[in-house]
Design a protein around this motif. Structure first.
Motif, PDB file in Angstrom:
ATOM      1  N   ARG A   1      -2.259   4.983  -1.830  1.00 49.34           N
ATOM      2  CA  ARG A   1      -3.240   5.523  -1.070  1.00 49.34           C
ATOM      3  C   ARG A   1      -3.758   7.024  -1.625  1.00 49.34           C
ATOM      4  O   ARG A   1      -5.018   7.066  -1.424  1.00 49.34           O
ATOM      5  N   ASN A   2      -2.971   7.483  -2.546  1.00 49.93           N
ATOM      6  CA  ASN A   2      -3.459   8.854  -3.165  1.00 49.93           C
ATOM      7  C   ASN A   2      -4.475   8.483  -4.040  1.00 49.93           C
ATOM      8  O   ASN A   2      -5.888   9.147  -4.260  1.00 49.93           O
TER       9      ASN A   2
ATOM     10  N   GLU B   1      -7.873   7.656  -2.100  1.00 50.13           N
ATOM     11  CA  GLU B   1      -8.405   8.923  -1.632  1.00 50.13           C
ATOM     12  C   GLU B   1      -9.325   9.581  -2.801  1.00 50.13           C
ATOM     13  O   GLU B   1     -10.236   9.749  -2.667  1.00 50.13           O
TER      14      GLU B   1
ATOM     15  N   TYR C   1       0.860  -0.933   0.013  1.00 53.38           N
ATOM     16  CA  TYR C   1       0.138  -0.215  -0.011  1.00 53.38           C
ATOM     17  C   TYR C   1       0.905   1.264   0.062  1.00 53.38           C
ATOM     18  O   TYR C   1       1.244   1.737   1.097  1.00 53.38           O
ATOM     19  N   THR C   2       1.444   1.510  -1.177  1.00 56.96           N
ATOM     20  CA  THR C   2       2.272   2.667  -1.426  1.00 56.96           C
ATOM     21  C   THR C   2       1.539   3.898  -1.266  1.00 56.96           C
ATOM     22  O   THR C   2       0.177   4.016  -1.161  1.00 56.96           O
ATOM     23  N   GLU C   3       2.556   5.141  -1.145  1.00 53.48           N
ATOM     24  CA  GLU C   3       1.881   6.464  -1.229  1.00 53.48           C
ATOM     25  C   GLU C   3       1.016   6.721  -2.466  1.00 53.48           C
ATOM     26  O   GLU C   3      -0.104   7.389  -2.310  1.00 53.48           O
ATOM     27  N   ALA C   4       1.534   6.210  -3.455  1.00 53.13           N
ATOM     28  CA  ALA C   4       0.732   6.435  -4.928  1.00 53.13           C
ATOM     29  C   ALA C   4      -0.683   5.717  -4.819  1.00 53.13           C
ATOM     30  O   ALA C   4      -1.548   6.453  -5.139  1.00 53.13           O
TER      31      ALA C   4
END
Ligand code: AMP
Ligand code: GLY
Length: 433
Positions: free
Chosen positions: A257-258, A261, A252-255
């Motif tokens: 997660r974005n 969202e 579950y990378t930052e990308a």
């Protein structure tokens, strides 16, 4: 709306009796803002965090009376059943309880979990990625079979209503799937819950549980978790309530997660607003990640169990303060502090679970566990003895500098805890390490 004065203190009541509620009670008992903490009905674990009150989560009048008797100003509703059946609406319509803060949506918002057909329609309307589907009513099993014939296997059938986690069937055989559709729609296999049937496309991917706390406008994202639902190692055998969880989830990378969202969380909140559905509480997005793209498998209107047992220990912020901000409609300006440590929860279950299993078996060794958290899920106290009282008995959670360390600590702690028939999965987290 909770009115705050300078020296406002929280008198909280948590509803429920599982590991999730023990984790909530454990976390809330550490809040500098909580003066009194009650749990109804709670379990022997929650009794160490606050005061257990006898009663049932289904008895709305009894809950109302407990709120009045103990001067409760914040109610946290743990399980889905009272939410779907309108506990918030009931308390808001009573003069004695209408001013209190309640964490958990009203009946209209809880339909996201209470009706799969409603949730699918909502997602379609607001462009939220989910599996393609059709829904069918009683008397339409022939049409359901025609639709199944137009799909590729495996076939996913979902009873519309709450079915205690058993309402989803996946078949690879077309004739079996058609037969199941008929059993659900015409023979009442899931009772009322199956009056409407959702049939959807099978999504190939990897699952993840994502949580927010929202006041309808603002929200905070909690740590994500991965749940291991099957009873057998290597994700085999029957579905359970959950055999263990890890958080964070390495893929579950930052990308990603974005993307979640942007494509899922924000459209869900703006969809609720467009529908005129107020929402204050948790939303649990059960996601399937297919390639780089997240799809919603299901919405839940509460925290997950055992996800809560891994997620809450990683929250560093004061949970009481967070709930207060939510109840005041001020979550937008809140920031959630999350620990860098990893958490791993392993469930100890009764032999035979998720089928039939004995209860009332003595549990030994709980006092010998150090450096791990033990969350009670299905236990009862008899004199000084703790005994088993459910399928999922205990959740053992450990924090570590990384997942491997957290898992090692939980598996070491488990060695100390004994009861006849004790079973656990020894491969929690191994696929994401
Ligand atoms: P639920 O009771 O909605 O959590 O569904 C139980 C499980 O069925 C989920 O955790 C998924 O593993 C699986 N599932 C549900 N819907 C689908 C789908 N459309 N494609 C693949 N697997 C699914
Ligand atoms: N662990 C999955 C759930 O709480 O629904």
């Amino acid at each position: 709306m909770v009115v705050l004065t300078k020296d406002f203190m929280i008198r909280a009541l948590i509803l429920g009796s599982g590991g999730r509620e023990h984790a909530l009670a454990w976390k809330l008992s550490q809040s500098g803002l909580v003066e009194d903490l009650y749990i109804l009905p709670g379990n022997p674990g929650t009794a160490k965090c606050g005061v257990n009150l006898s009663g049932s989560v289904h008895d709305f009048q009894g809950i109302r009376d407990a709120i009045v008797q103990h001067g409760i100003n914040l109610l946290i509703i743990g399980p889905e059943d009272p939410l779907v059946h309108g506990l918030r609406d009931f308390l808001e319509s009573d003069e004695a309880t209408q001013g209190i803060g309640i964490i958990g949506p009203g009946k209209a918002g809880a339909k996201l979990e209470g009706s799969k057909a409603f949730a699918k329609e909502f997602m379609q309307k607001y462009g939220i990625p989910t599996a393609a589907y059709r829904s069918f009513s009683k008397g339409e099993s022939a049409r359901a079979s025609d639709f199944l014939r137009s799909l590729k296997p495996p076939y996913v059938l979902k009873a519309d209503g709450l079915a205690a986690g058993k309402g989803v069937l996946i078949h690879t055989d077309l004739e079996m799937a058609c037969r199941e559709a008929e059993l659900i729609l015409e023979q009442g296999k899931f009772g009322e819950a199956g009056n409407t049937l959702v049939i959807e496309e099978f999504l190939e991917g990897i699952e993840i549980s994502v949580f927010i706390l929202t006041d309808g406008k603002g929200y905070v994202m909690l740590p994500e978790a991965k749940d291991y639902k099957r009873i057998g190692e290597g994700n085999t055998g029957l579905n359970t309530g959950g055999m263990g969880t890890v958080s964070p989830v390495p893929f579950y990378t930052e990308a990603l997660r974005n993307r979640v969202e942007e494509k899922i969380i924000r459209p869900t909140l703006s969809g609720l607003e467009s529908e005129g559905i107020p929402y204050l509480g948790f939303i649990f997005f059960g996601l399937m990640i297919c390639g780089d793209d997240p799809y919603v498998i299901e919405y839940n209107v509460r925290l997950g169990d055992p996800e809560a047992e891994s997620v809450l220990p990683r929250v560093s912020s004061d949970l009481g303060d967070l709930f207060l901000q939510a109840a005041r409609g001020r979550l937008g300006s809140s920031e959630l502090k999350i620990s860098r440590e990893a958490a791993a929860t392993v469930m100890l279950v009764s032999g035979g679970y998720p089928g039939s299993y004995p209860t009332g078996i003595e549990i030994s060794g709980l006092e010998g566990v150090e450096g791990s958290l033990i969350f009670h899920a299905g236990t009862r106290q008899e004199g000084s003895q703790i005994k088993t009282a459910g399928g999922r008995v205990l959740g053992v959670t450990s924090l570590g500098t990384d997942l491997q360390e957290a898992l090692n600590k939980s598996y070491q702690a488990i060695e100390r805890i004994g009861f006849d028939g004790r079973y656990f999965r020894s491969d929690i987290g191994s696929d994401v390490l």
